[in-house]
Design an enzyme around this catalytic site. Structure first.
Site, short mmCIF file in Angstrom:
data_model
loop_
_atom_site.label_atom_id
_atom_site.label_comp_id
_atom_site.label_asym_id
_atom_site.label_seq_id
_atom_site.Cartn_x
_atom_site.Cartn_y
_atom_site.Cartn_z
N ASP A 77 0.84 -1.20 0.00
CA ASP A 77 0.00 0.00 0.00
C ASP A 77 0.87 1.25 0.00
OD1 ASP A 77 -2.25 1.53 0.04
OD2 ASP A 77 -2.65 1.29 2.16
N SER A 118 -6.89 4.68 -2.79
CA SER A 118 -6.69 3.23 -2.90
C SER A 118 -7.84 2.54 -3.62
CB SER A 118 -6.48 2.61 -1.52
OG SER A 118 -7.52 2.97 -0.63
N ASP A 169 -11.82 -3.28 2.65
CA ASP A 169 -11.20 -2.00 2.32
C ASP A 169 -11.05 -1.89 0.81
OD1 ASP A 169 -10.19 0.46 2.81
OD2 ASP A 169 -8.28 -0.20 3.64
N THR A 171 -8.66 -1.46 -1.57
CA THR A 171 -7.74 -2.21 -2.43
C THR A 171 -8.14 -3.68 -2.57
OG1 THR A 171 -5.92 -0.71 -1.95
CG2 THR A 171 -5.34 -2.86 -2.83
#
Length: 221
Positions: A77, A118, A169, A171
């Site tokens: 990330d 993201s 989340d 991603t």
């Protein structure tokens, strides 16, 4: 141009130069004074930015004569050139990724913003297409975009997602779910039930049990 006008125009620049000159002279004197120090500097021994015990890198060889059976897509990330460079410096100029037989880059900016998030960034990695800021595996018109995980499922392969953040989340969700609003995490988590993914591991348990809609997504899966 008259001489007086020229002096008025450039007097400010001349004054700044005269004020800065002593600073330049002082810097030069300091460099000259420390010249012997720089001449004897041992970068291998004295480099304070290198870890005391850097990890040993390994040789990476591509398998020969065997069919590749598995694909592991690892995502760091926020991992750009600067972060890789920091790791490279800390490990004494060696990284395992340097030994990979092939390398490339991926530009993950959003369609409508230079600095991505993201959601759009993860979607670019998961689907190979740029999309709108905040969109998860969705085309700019809001329609679903196929991820590489979905493509693998179509080939009859087993699939899984493992993360150190919430599994819903932005991603990781880009590989299994579709949404035009990354903040709709409860709805995104519910999509995993019908995603067909074989294995998931991550955080965010409160999105799976104790939900406002009363559903137990773990039991459903």
């Amino acid at each position: 141009m008259e001489f007086e006008e020229m002096m008025k125009r450039y007097s400010g620049i001349l004054l700044l130069f005269l004020l800065a000159a002593p600073a330049f002279a002082q810097t030069a004197q300091e460099l000259d004074r420390d010249k012997s120090k720089y001449a004897t500097y041992n970068f291998d021994k004295d480099d304070q930015y290198t870890e005391q015990n850097p990890y040993a890198t390994v040789s990476v060889c591509q398998p020969k004569g065997r069919k590749v059976k598995n694909v592991i897509f690892m995502i760091g990330d926020g991992m750009g050139y600067e972060q890789v460079a920091c790791g490279w410096v800390l490990n004494g100029g060696k990284l395992n990724m340097d030994a990979m037989p092939y390398s490339g880059t991926s530009r993950t900016y959003a369609l409508d913003k230079l600095v991505t998030d993201s959601a759009a960034g993860g979607s670019a990695l998961a689907t190979g297409n740029k999309t709108t800021y905040g969109y998860i595996a969705s085309n700019p018109d809001g329609s679903p975009a196929e991820s590489v995980l979905k493509y693998a499922q179509g080939k009859g392969m087993k699939t899984g997602v493992a993360v150190t953040c919430r599994i819903n989340d932005a991603t990781p969700a880009g590989f299994c779910c579709n949404s035009v609003k990354r903040s709709m995490e409860a709805e995104i988590a519910a999509q995993y039930v019908d995603s067909g993914v074989d294995f998931i591991s991550g955080g965010g348990l409160h999105f799976w049990r104790g939900r406002e809609d009363g559903r137990d997504l773990i039991g459903e899966m």
